[in-house]
Structure formats: C-alpha cells, structure tokens
Scaffold this motif. Structure first.
Motif: not given
Length: 320
Positions: A68-70, A217-220, A264-267, A272-276
């Motif tokens: 569900d990640r963008p 991204l932070e969790h990539s 690093i871009i914060s998520e 990211a899937q929680r707030d696309r």
C-alpha cells in the motif's frame, strides 16, 4: 481494508475490534460505543508509535515492500504537471516496469523516470512487479539522453527488488543494459536526483540511482542484494534473512552515515502507507529543494560532483 505486516498483528487486532464496534453501532442506532471505540483508537495509536520507534533492518525491509506504499505512478500523478509519457527503447519493446516522460515539477521542466510495481494483480503482472528487463534500462538511457540534450534535470524514483533475471532478459543483454544505464547516469551534464521510495535492489536500482543526490524515504532500503538472497548465498538458508538484513547495512539511516544517501525524507508514523498524501508532499518538497540547489551548477561541475560522490563511497562511517 488495511494490509498488516507480520509484526503489526497486535495492532490489527485492536483496530479490528474498534471497527467491529462501529459496525455494530451502524446496524443498531441505539448502541453508543464511541467512548469504547475511541479508547481502542488511543491504544492502537500508542502501539503504532511503539512498533515503529525502533524498527529492525528486517522490519524496515517489510515496510519498504508494503503493497500500500505510494508507487512511482502515484508520485508522478500527484507531484508533476503536464506529464507526457514516453515509451519504448527504439530497439525491442516497451518495458512496463519502467515509466518515464517529460513533466513539470512546479515551474521547472524535468524528465522523470521510475520503476512501477503496480497496485493489483493485473497491474503487477503487467509491470513485472517492478523488475525491469533490458529494454526498460535502454528506454531510461534514451530518456536521459533526451534530457541531457535539452538541459532538463532528471528525477528518478527507485522501487524495485532488482532487475528481472529471466532467460529472455539475459539473452537480450541484461547486464550490459544495466551497465550502460549506470554509465549514462555518470555522463549526463544535467542535475540527476534519485529518490528511493521503497525497495532499492541490486544493480537494477543502481542503474537509476547513480545521481548527484540520493534521497531515501525513512523506511526505504537500498542494497546490493535482498536479505533473502544474501542469506541463501552465505548461510544456504533464506530463513536467515534477519541476520542478513542486519549485516547488509541497507537502511536509510545506515546509508546516510556511509555517505551513500544524501538525505532522509521522514515518513508518517506507521510508514508511508498510513498517510500517502503527507509522504508524497514531503518527497515533493525534497525534490524541489534538490533541484533548486543544483540547477545553477556548471555542467562540468555537475559531472565532477557526481563522480566524486561515488569515488568517496565507503570512506565515511566505517568505524561505526
């Protein structure tokens, strides 16, 4: 319906109970469950923060792969205007795992290229789950050459488990195509900005991400091989992927220390899937800042900046 990862099962139970209560209330208007449901919401929110405050590398891999990640298509549709897709490598075929074309980021004309995994069974099969074939890399080379000719900054959105390892891809020169794409990244005389939006796997990712600036991204995650592949080679056991993920130093935080990632871009909490919408906006802000930083550099300085970045890799954070 939310897709929950393995380590999110306790969260799924709490959020499921809250939804069940609200469903009962909708079927029986006399029921007042809002106070109890709100308490469950609070408990779920606290648990979400706790789950994500110190993710292991393996859990970050799971989040990076979350369906569900963008994806690339979502970023292009939300951030770029006047997007004109360009297809085909002018040699063999059009690879649907790679999408790209002319667009505008704000007022700046750019070339955008990225891996697209798809978002349902049909599109995932069509996109080959984001695993590009040689024609995908040759399409990317063609678009980078066009951007170089017209002085357009290049933006790449990386999200792939790796290049497709099938027989046909090997017969058509997969490794050569990846090498040529990486070479072209080093040669172009325009700004090249890469964002790892999910999974950056092997040379299939490097072929798009040899840029002046690499943002994650932070969790990539970004690695020479998947944890499962690494475990299969080193321990002959794919189930040791957790140990492999630790050893590979594949998280955005580790790669920032090593100088591979420049930012690093914060998520949002929960990924990211929680707030696309929020994460797409954050990526847009980071891209605009990077383009603004690089747009006035001389062509030769852009090439030198890029080459020096890769010559310096490994010299930072080795003692960490």
């Amino acid at each position: 319906m939310n897709h929950y990862l393995e380590f999110e099962k306790p969260l799924a139970e709490i959020e499921g109970k809250a939804e069940e209560l609200r469903a009962l209330a909708r079927s029986n208007e006399e029921m007042d469950v809002e106070e109890e449901a709100a308490a469950l919401d609070k408990k779920a929110a606290d648990l979400l923060v706790d789950l994500y405050k110190d993710l292991t590398p393996w859990r970050k891999c799971q989040v990076a792969r979350h369906p569900d990640r963008p994806h690339c298509k979502d970023y292009i549709e939300a951030l770029f205007t006047e997007y004109t897709p360009l297809a085909g490598d002018r040699n063999f075929a059009d690879d649907h795992a790679v999408m790209g074309g002319l667009a505008r980021l704000g007022d700046v004309p750019v070339m955008v290229i990225g891996h697209e995994k798809g978002n349902d069974t049909k599109s995932r099969i069509s996109r080959n789950f984001g695993m590009a074939r040689p024609e995908g890399y040759r399409k990317a080379i063609r678009l980078m050459e066009m951007a170089d000719k017209f002085g357009l900054p290049i933006i790449t959105l990386v999200d792939t488990p790796g290049a497709y390892p099938g027989r046909g891809a090997e017969e058509r020169g997969q490794s050569e195509a990846i090498a040529r794409s990486t070479e072209k990244c080093l040669q172009v005389k325009v700004p090249l900005i890469s964002v790892i939006i999910g999974e950056g796997g092997s040379g299939g990712a490097v072929a798009f991400a040899t840029g002046n600036r690499i943002l994650m991204l932070e969790h990539s995650v970004y690695s020479v091989i998947s944890p499962e592949g690494c475990a299969s080679i080193l321990w002959k056991d794919a189930e040791k992927m957790r140990e492999a993920a630790e050893a590979l130093r594949l998280t955005a935080q580790d790669l920032r220390k090593l100088g591979v990632a420049d930012g690093i871009i914060s998520e949002p909490v929960g990924g990211a899937q929680r707030d696309r919408h929020a994460v797409i906006e954050a990526v847009g802000d980071a891209l605009r800042a990077a383009v603004s930083e690089l747009k006035d550099l001389d062509k030769s300085d852009l090439v030198k900046d890029r080459r020096q970045k890769y010559l310096d890799l490994g010299s930072k954070g080795l003692a960490a």
